[in-house]
Design a protein around this motif. Structure first.
Motif, short mmCIF file in Angstrom:
data_model
loop_
_atom_site.label_atom_id
_atom_site.label_comp_id
_atom_site.label_asym_id
_atom_site.label_seq_id
_atom_site.Cartn_x
_atom_site.Cartn_y
_atom_site.Cartn_z
N TRP A 190 0.81 -1.20 0.00
CA TRP A 190 0.00 0.00 0.00
C TRP A 190 0.86 1.26 0.00
N LEU A 202 -6.86 -2.19 -2.68
CA LEU A 202 -7.94 -1.62 -1.88
C LEU A 202 -9.29 -2.19 -2.30
N THR A 203 -9.50 -2.36 -3.60
CA THR A 203 -10.75 -2.94 -4.08
C THR A 203 -10.93 -4.35 -3.55
N LEU A 205 -9.57 -5.65 -0.83
CA LEU A 205 -9.81 -5.60 0.61
C LEU A 205 -11.25 -5.18 0.90
N ARG A 206 -11.76 -4.20 0.15
CA ARG A 206 -13.14 -3.78 0.37
C ARG A 206 -14.12 -4.92 0.06
N GLU A 212 -11.37 -3.20 6.94
CA GLU A 212 -9.92 -3.24 6.77
C GLU A 212 -9.49 -2.33 5.62
N GLY A 213 -10.25 -2.35 4.54
CA GLY A 213 -9.92 -1.49 3.41
C GLY A 213 -10.05 -0.02 3.77
N ARG A 214 -11.12 0.34 4.49
CA ARG A 214 -11.31 1.73 4.87
C ARG A 214 -10.19 2.21 5.79
N THR A 235 -13.53 3.64 -4.55
CA THR A 235 -13.53 2.20 -4.27
C THR A 235 -14.41 1.86 -3.07
#
Length: 534
Positions: A190, A202-203, A205-206, A212-214, A235
């Motif tokens: 990252w 990030l996509t 993880l979301r 976690e992504g946020r 995203t």
């Protein structure tokens, strides 16, 4: 001749007209260079061998059946063809370039892996056509991404690997899951990866763990460039939930206007957010219910100014050319307000009853257009139905986009509405509606399209005006309709007032449609995919 290598290079660079080459001629120069090249290569000392690249990960999916593999080779070989003869006439043969996307979708759904020797051709095809990339990368699997690291022409496969392949094939999901966690450190990727790699991470993880992504995005948010903040914030649509509201509320104060607008749009998508409540208070203050002796109606008092609080909540103060300020501001407020607020504020009426109310002073079009945007954004089927109305009464032009409203409805209802619209209004305004219907088209929709095409043919019109619909029919019509279409492939008798020669062109178009549907049926059989339900 014993000229050194440097002398030979100098003579070659200067040219024979400026310096006499060793040996006295260019032929002697070339002979000497060839001999010296062999001598230099033979005298090279071997260097330490470079480490071999790690092999591609195993792909556990089954191979293609032989007939399906042969079909894929033919489609890849013919993908650049199928455009027809000069002047735009396409002929009666199926367009192989348009069959390749469907073939890839079916192969991915069936869970097959790509033949190893065809993966480079798949990558070349996906490089040329972005609409192929998602399925081509999923079908190519780990080998496609392994090869992409070795060829700069295929770098798109690395940018979109996680996003493109995850939802399509089970083995690709597992591979993508491992690709995220197999890094030395997610945070290291990252912080140090290319932007495309970070966006893909990030996509992913979301998709798996929105929180976690946020948190990962929040950890570097202040230091991101404005254009990167905008794309990374987008995203958050993946897995958007009320837990994202505090972060999005902070983004409303961002330095970038585009970032603020995106944050406001995402918050408006959450009906329970504080921004949605603020927009509801504003919108319902400007749209109220009034009563006359014989009927109720809506009155609109559009905003007089766009204050700082409205701007912070994403209201764009400057309208585009051709729009008045007050109607522009009103439309944004109504579009961002939760639709669920209107029944309680308008006497308990249903969406259908609300949209049927008269609107005073010429504000009906602006109000209806804003409600259409809200219905699409909030995916509210009840409001979409009310705004669409009966398909037989739908005007050709009106506020909102019927095609976008249709996407809110279930697939069967969407196809039924589009079919009835075509029966009532023909094909001239139906192209966008057909594009949002599920493939293959449901039988009533398909038959409505075929009937409308036959009516146009029998009227003696040229088929070129319907080429877009005909192209959609080749991709979307159920192959079960083939036998019904076969009689239309004959050259019809031309009406006295018809266009000269139109019948032959229609016959050719229907011949191509029939041939394409038969080929699509063969493709499903070769892949072992059952025919779609009627």
């Amino acid at each position: 001749m014993n000229a050194s290598w440097s002398e030979l290079v100098t003579s070659a660079l200067l040219g024979a007209e400026r310096r006499t080459p060793p040996g006295g001629s260019t032929t002697a120069l070339l002979d000497a260079a060839a001999a010296e090249t062999v001598r230099r290569r033979a005298g090279l000392r071997p260097a330490p061998a470079a480490p071999r690249p790690e092999p591609a990960a195993e792909d556990g999916r089954p191979p293609l059946p032989a007939a399906a593999e042969a079909r894929l080779r033919a489609l890849l070989a013919g993908r650049s063809g199928g455009t027809g003869a000069a002047g735009g006439r396409r002929g009666s043969a199926p367009d192989l370039a348009e069959l390749l996307p469907q073939w890839l979708t079916l192969a991915c759904a069936a869970g097959y892996r790509a033949p190893s020797d065809l993966v480079p051709a798949l990558l070349d095809a996906a490089r040329a056509r972005t609409d192929l990339r998602q399925d081509a990368l999923a079908f190519g699997g780990p080998l496609a991404r392994w090869l992409a690291r070795l060829n700069p022409d295929w770098k798109f496969a690395l940018r979109g690997a996680n996003r493109s392949s995850a939802p399509r094939c089970a083995s690709s999901r597992d591979d993508n899951h491992a690709s995220v966690h197999g890094q030395a450190s997610v945070r290291e990727l990252w912080q140090e990866g290319l932007f495309a790699e970070r966006a893909a991470l990030l996509t992913e993880l979301r998709r798996r763990s929105p929180g976690e992504g946020r948190e990962l995005l929040a950890s570097t948010w202040p230091s991101e460039r404005a254009e990167d903040r905008l794309m990374l914030l987008d995203t958050l649509r993946e897995g958007l939930s009320p837990a994202d509201e505090p972060f999005l509320e902070q983004a409303l104060a961002d330095r970038s206007r585009n970032v603020r607008a995106t944050a406001a749009e995402l918050l408006a998508t959450l009906p329970g957010s504080a921004l949605a409540a603020r927009m509801a208070d504003r919108a319902t203050a400007h749209v109220t219910l009034a009563a006359a002796p014989d009927t109720a109606y809506l009155t609109v008092d559009a905003p007089q100014t766009c204050d700082a609080a409205m701007r912070r909540d994403g209201v764009v103060p400057t309208p585009p050319q051709g729009h008045g300020e007050r109607s522009w501001w009103l439309g944004q407020l109504v579009a961002a307000a939760p639709l669920a607020v209107w029944p309680s504020r308008l006497g308990g009426r249903t969406p259908a009853q609300i949209t049927a109310l008269p609107v005073a002073d010429g504000w009906a079009r602006d109000l209806r257009a804003a409600w259409c945007r809200a219905a699409v954004r909030q995916r509210d089927a009840a409001w979409a139905r009310a705004l669409l109305g009966a398909p037989r009464d739908q005007p050709a032009e009106g506020p909102g986009d019927p095609a976008k409203l249709l996407t809110v409805l279930p697939e069967d209802e969407r196809a039924r509405w589009a079919g009835q619209f075509i029966e009532a209004h023909g094909l001239s305004d139906a192209f966008r509606l057909l594009g949002v219907c599920a493939v293959p088209w449901a039988r009533p929709l398909g038959r409505a399209v075929v009937d409308a095409l036959q009516i146009a043919r029998d009227a003696g019109n040229y088929p070129w005006s319907f080429s877009g619909v005909m192209g959609l029919a080749e991709r979307c019509l159920d192959p079960a309709e083939t036998e019904r279409l076969t009689p239309l492939a004959a050259v019809p008798e031309e009406p006295a007032d018809g266009s000269p020669g139109a019948g032959a062109y229609w016959a050719e178009a229907f011949q191509r449609l029939v041939a394409t549907l038969r080929l699509r049926a063969e493709i499903r059989t070769e892949l072992g995919v059952p025919a779609a339900a009627g």
